[in-house]
Design an enzyme around this catalytic site. Structure first.
Site, PDB file in Angstrom:
ATOM      1  N   ARG A 117      44.871  31.452  44.388  1.00 48.48           N
ATOM      2  CA  ARG A 117      44.949  32.150  45.680  1.00 48.48           C
ATOM      3  C   ARG A 117      43.887  33.239  45.678  1.00 48.48           C
ATOM      4  O   ARG A 117      43.197  33.417  44.666  1.00 48.48           O
ATOM      5  CB  ARG A 117      46.346  32.752  45.870  1.00 48.48           C
ATOM      6  CG  ARG A 117      46.736  33.680  44.725  1.00 48.48           C
ATOM      7  CD  ARG A 117      48.096  34.316  44.922  1.00 48.48           C
ATOM      8  NE  ARG A 117      48.376  35.249  43.838  1.00 48.48           N
ATOM      9  CZ  ARG A 117      49.426  36.040  43.784  1.00 48.48           C
ATOM     10  NH1 ARG A 117      50.331  36.009  44.737  1.00 48.48           N
ATOM     11  NH2 ARG A 117      49.605  36.871  42.776  1.00 48.48           N
ATOM     12  N   GLU A 156      46.958  41.538  49.016  1.00 46.76           N
ATOM     13  CA  GLU A 156      46.149  42.100  47.926  1.00 46.76           C
ATOM     14  C   GLU A 156      44.687  41.642  47.980  1.00 46.76           C
ATOM     15  O   GLU A 156      44.198  40.953  47.077  1.00 46.76           O
ATOM     16  CB  GLU A 156      46.764  41.760  46.575  1.00 46.76           C
ATOM     17  CG  GLU A 156      48.117  42.413  46.387  1.00 46.76           C
ATOM     18  CD  GLU A 156      48.670  42.261  44.977  1.00 46.76           C
ATOM     19  OE1 GLU A 156      48.244  41.347  44.263  1.00 46.76           O
ATOM     20  OE2 GLU A 156      49.528  43.077  44.600  1.00 46.76           O
ATOM     21  N   CYS A 163      28.141  33.522  47.312  1.00 43.32           N
ATOM     22  CA  CYS A 163      27.591  32.325  47.956  1.00 43.32           C
ATOM     23  C   CYS A 163      26.350  32.693  48.781  1.00 43.32           C
ATOM     24  O   CYS A 163      26.101  33.876  49.051  1.00 43.32           O
ATOM     25  CB  CYS A 163      28.656  31.669  48.831  1.00 43.32           C
ATOM     26  SG  CYS A 163      28.901  32.502  50.400  1.00 43.32           S
ATOM     27  N   CYS A 166      27.107  35.021  51.690  1.00 46.97           N
ATOM     28  CA  CYS A 166      27.373  36.417  51.313  1.00 46.97           C
ATOM     29  C   CYS A 166      26.068  37.105  50.913  1.00 46.97           C
ATOM     30  O   CYS A 166      25.858  38.284  51.226  1.00 46.97           O
ATOM     31  CB  CYS A 166      28.397  36.493  50.183  1.00 46.97           C
ATOM     32  SG  CYS A 166      30.075  36.125  50.760  1.00 46.97           S
ATOM     33  N   GLU A 315      55.661  46.245  47.080  1.00 44.59           N
ATOM     34  CA  GLU A 315      56.179  45.347  46.037  1.00 44.59           C
ATOM     35  C   GLU A 315      56.462  46.147  44.783  1.00 44.59           C
ATOM     36  O   GLU A 315      55.713  47.075  44.436  1.00 44.59           O
ATOM     37  CB  GLU A 315      55.129  44.293  45.653  1.00 44.59           C
ATOM     38  CG  GLU A 315      54.907  43.192  46.633  1.00 44.59           C
ATOM     39  CD  GLU A 315      53.844  42.209  46.112  1.00 44.59           C
ATOM     40  OE1 GLU A 315      53.669  42.079  44.881  1.00 44.59           O
ATOM     41  OE2 GLU A 315      53.177  41.598  46.952  1.00 44.59           O
ATOM     42  N   TRP A 323      53.292  38.860  33.898  1.00 45.73           N
ATOM     43  CA  TRP A 323      51.845  38.914  33.642  1.00 45.73           C
ATOM     44  C   TRP A 323      51.387  40.135  32.859  1.00 45.73           C
ATOM     45  O   TRP A 323      50.204  40.317  32.648  1.00 45.73           O
ATOM     46  CB  TRP A 323      51.080  38.816  34.970  1.00 45.73           C
ATOM     47  CG  TRP A 323      51.567  39.760  36.042  1.00 45.73           C
ATOM     48  CD1 TRP A 323      52.486  39.473  37.006  1.00 45.73           C
ATOM     49  CD2 TRP A 323      51.180  41.126  36.247  1.00 45.73           C
ATOM     50  NE1 TRP A 323      52.708  40.590  37.805  1.00 45.73           N
ATOM     51  CE2 TRP A 323      51.916  41.608  37.366  1.00 45.73           C
ATOM     52  CE3 TRP A 323      50.297  41.996  35.602  1.00 45.73           C
ATOM     53  CZ2 TRP A 323      51.794  42.919  37.845  1.00 45.73           C
ATOM     54  CZ3 TRP A 323      50.180  43.292  36.079  1.00 45.73           C
ATOM     55  CH2 TRP A 323      50.914  43.741  37.181  1.00 45.73           C
ATOM     56  N   PHE A 365      59.271  32.616  36.161  1.00 45.68           N
ATOM     57  CA  PHE A 365      59.989  33.557  35.287  1.00 45.68           C
ATOM     58  C   PHE A 365      59.724  35.022  35.637  1.00 45.68           C
ATOM     59  O   PHE A 365      60.039  35.919  34.871  1.00 45.68           O
ATOM     60  CB  PHE A 365      59.653  33.270  33.814  1.00 45.68           C
ATOM     61  CG  PHE A 365      60.097  31.894  33.403  1.00 45.68           C
ATOM     62  CD1 PHE A 365      61.455  31.554  33.433  1.00 45.68           C
ATOM     63  CD2 PHE A 365      59.184  30.914  33.048  1.00 45.68           C
ATOM     64  CE1 PHE A 365      61.886  30.282  33.092  1.00 45.68           C
ATOM     65  CE2 PHE A 365      59.590  29.636  32.708  1.00 45.68           C
ATOM     66  CZ  PHE A 365      60.950  29.308  32.731  1.00 45.68           C
TER      67      PHE A 365
END
Ligand code: GAL
Length: 675
Positions: A117, A156, A163, A166, A315, A323, A365
């Site tokens: 993502r 986020e 590229c 850009c 959040e 993580w 998890f």
């Protein structure tokens, strides 16, 4: 006094979080159970649709929104409001298959495959077009839903794209910035060095891994461009929503001290600041007080972007993440304490990632309010429910704000410039840590700091600390002078005012832009110390402090010498000075010295500014929120021992008891005293 609530519909603090019912559409029993359990946990808001693109639009041009309608309706019927996200944080596979140009190109010039993502090209016209279409459809269908309280733009924002599109936008951005005059760019970037003069903007490339890195101005302008381009993308999403739903506020969720984007630029486009906080509680080698102190600094960075209103904790985890290097459980009690901590620092929301644990894939998890076990008798569920009821108890504090009289200067440009500065020792530059350590010293004194930018209004403050202000924009000299002249207490350190906003060194002595006059000192050299090197500074009152990492050799023009070096060839030369300037005072600390000595300087400054400090037991944090007529004092015991605090009077909204001078806080608990 009228309460200025972020969300008047909700009527108090928001308690909720990311809810992904689209992962459970084949389980109506679970969706029904979710609502029952949300009510039980005191949840009044759900963040929907953050990553729902592939469910909304399973194939190009085919849209499914009925499921969302049903969920929003059902939630609203039960008093649960919706924060609705635009799903541009992750693309469906069909989009990448058909329009590969939407995928990012990395720093090596390699186009990504469809993956993860947060990896889109922000310049891609087709990505912008597809996002705008979906946003418009969402706004048209749900913009008037009575349950909708906020748009959550994407998720986020972050990363960079190299590229060709850009790269071309970067060249346009530079041409615009340097008035289409390549020689202006050549001068600003000092390109005659190593034969780097450009004759056309078209010759300039982004800093590819195997490309140009030796021009500091190019590196910095690339960072600025990345912010500009990301912000431009975000603005394009906001424009669609604001056109259809002008009355619905917008936010995007920021991340902890994220280095890749200057959030202050993006903040201007948002109605409310929100961010995602995941402190490493109970990590090895750090006290809980330090972990909380760092989180308080992070909250202050966010809060200070819009000081007149609360921010949102968009959040957090009710439990653990998946993580961190080690994914440890929050010990019993820490959850409520960390939620009250966010509120104490100015948040009006406690929101989680996420409501229910998914069954598969990367986040299976990660902690959530509802475990795979599925019941409401788990420790985590009960701790979350406790938060739900405490947020109701302290409800009167919602809408109040933190008002700081002291501030710390922290600029993105400056952090980028220091990180990229060739010199010193990369492993000990530690700009961010130095700012945090400074913040924590004030926290120990019970003094709240805002964390502001050099563009902010300094007149709002009595005390200003500016650690390692390496990049001083032209004009800052006058701004700082007038702050001190009008009675401000200012402290700057080694590494101040070496370069301007183009990263060109000031000539005629650092700190530049006229600051040598304000501080009465000129820096001649800076020494970088190994960890094993030893030096000290001793103050005129006889106290001494160790020097770590950096020591500037100073010429004093017209300042009072407060401390001098004790060792090395610069033994006996000045290290710490101050100078009265107008009605205020400017301190210069030429070396990185121990925090205890720094604290003494801060105390002097607070004293001179007529600001109170508090005597707090070790490990107790203190914050104040207020509105006209009401004050809420937050005391948080972030230690494993009971803490006793005297001189506290008022009603503790958490325990419901009146405190008459002595507040006793068991380990890991907090009080919110209304006075
Ligand atoms: C955040 C992200 C969420 C979730 C969370 C897990 O960075 O916005 O979608 O992945 O991390 O901690």
């Amino acid at each position: 006094m009228e309460r200025n609530l972020l969300f008047p519909q909700v009527g108090g603090f928001v308690h909720g979080g990311d809810y992904n019912p689209d992962q459970w559409l084949d389980r109506p029993d679970i969706l029904k159970e979710d609502i029952r359990m949300m009510k039980k946990a005191g949840i009044n808001s759900a963040t929907l649709g953050v990553f729902s693109w592939s469910v909304y639009e399973p194939e190009e041009g085919v849209f499914h929104f009925d499921w969302l309608q049903e969920i929003m309706d059902n939630l609203y019927e039960e008093g649960i409001y919706t924060v609705l996200a635009t799903p541009s944080g992750a693309r469906p596979a069909w989009l990448d298959e058909k329009y590969p140009e939407a995928m990012r190109v990395d720093r090596n010039g390699v186009r990504n495959h469809h993956n993860g993502r947060h990896n889109h090209c922000m310049s891609s016209p087709v990505y912008r077009e597809k996002t705008a279409l979906l946003d418009r459809k969402l706004a048209e269908r749900f913009g008037k839903h009575p349950g909708l309280i906020l748009w959550h733009i994407s998720n986020e924002f972050g990363g960079e794209c190299y590229c060709p599109l850009c790269a071309a936008r970067f060249q346009e951005y530079l041409a615009e910035k340097y008035d289409h005059d390549i020689d202006k760019l050549n001068h600003a970037w000092w390109t005659t060095f190593w034969s780097h003069r450009y004759s056309d903007f078209k010759q300039i490339e982004p800093p590819f891994t195997n490309g140009e890195h030796s021009i500091m101005g190019l590196n910095l302008d690339w960072k600025r461009f990345t912010t500009y381009n990301m912000n431009d993308f975000m603005k394009s999403e906001i424009a669609v929503l604001k056109k259809i739903t002008p009355g619905v506020p917008v936010t995007t969720n920021f991340m902890k001290l994220y280095d890749g984007l200057d959030y202050r630029v993006m903040a201007k486009e948002l109605d409310v600041i929100s961010w995602d906080s995941y402190p490493k509680f109970h990590n090895d080698g750090e006290s809980l007080y330090d972990t909380f102190g760092e989180a308080a600094f992070d909250h202050a960075v966010m809060r200070s972007m819009k000081k007149d209103k609360p921010f949102m904790l968009m959040e957090s985890t009710p439990d653990l993440v998946n993580w961190h290097p080690y994914n440890k459980l929050k010990r019993p009690g820490i959850h409520l304490l960390s939620c009250l901590h966010a509120i104490a620092c100015g948040s009006d929301t406690v929101q989680y990632f996420q409501w229910r644990k998914g069954r598969g894939s990367f986040e299976q998890f990660h902690g959530a309010v509802v475990d795979h076990l599925g019941t409401d008798d788990t420790r985590v569920f009960q701790e979350v429910s406790r938060v739900g009821s405490v947020l109701k108890q302290i409800g009167p504090a919602a809408g109040s704000v933190v008002k700081a009289e002291a501030a710390l200067l922290f600029d993105w440009d400056n952090r980028w410039a220091i990180a990229d500065m060739p010199g010193l020792a990369n492993e000990s530059k530690n700009y961010e840590k130095t700012c945090m350590d400074t913040y924590k010293e004030f926290l120990k004194l019970g003094v709240e700091l805002d964390v502001i930018s050099s563009g902010d209004n300094f007149a709002d403050y009595k005390v200003l600390v500016a650690p390692m202000l390496y990049l001083v924009k032209k004009g800052m000299g006058d701004k700082l002078k007038s702050f001190v002249e009008n009675g401000g207490q200012l402290l700057a350190t080694y590494l101040t005012g070496y370069v301007d906003e183009d990263l060109l060194c000031y000539l005629g002595g650092f700190p530049g832009d006229g600051l040598t006059e304000l501080f009465g000192v000129v820096r001649e050299e800076i020494d970088t110390l190994y960890k094993t090197d030893r030096n000290q500074v001793c103050f005129i009152d006889g106290t001494c402090a160790q020097v770590n990492d950096y020591a500037e050799i100073l010429r004093v023009k017209d300042a009072k010498v407060l401390a001098s070096y004790q060792e090395d060839f610069y033994q006996g030369t000045p290290a710490v000075t101050n100078k009265q300037y107008g009605k205020g005072c400017a301190y210069y600390v030429g070396a990185r010295i121990g925090q205890e000595a720094m604290q003494n300087l801060y105390i002097n400054m607070l004293h001179a500014a007529g600001m109170e400090q508090k005597s707090l037991p070790v490990g107790v944090e203190f914050h104040v929120r207020s509105r006209e007529g009401n004050q809420y004092q937050f005391y948080l015991n972030v230690t494993e021992e009971e803490a006793v605090i005297s001189g506290v009077k008022g009603m503790d909204l958490v325990s419901g008891k009146t405190v008459n001078d002595t507040l006793v806080l068991p380990a890991y608990t907090a009080a919110v005293v209304e006075i």
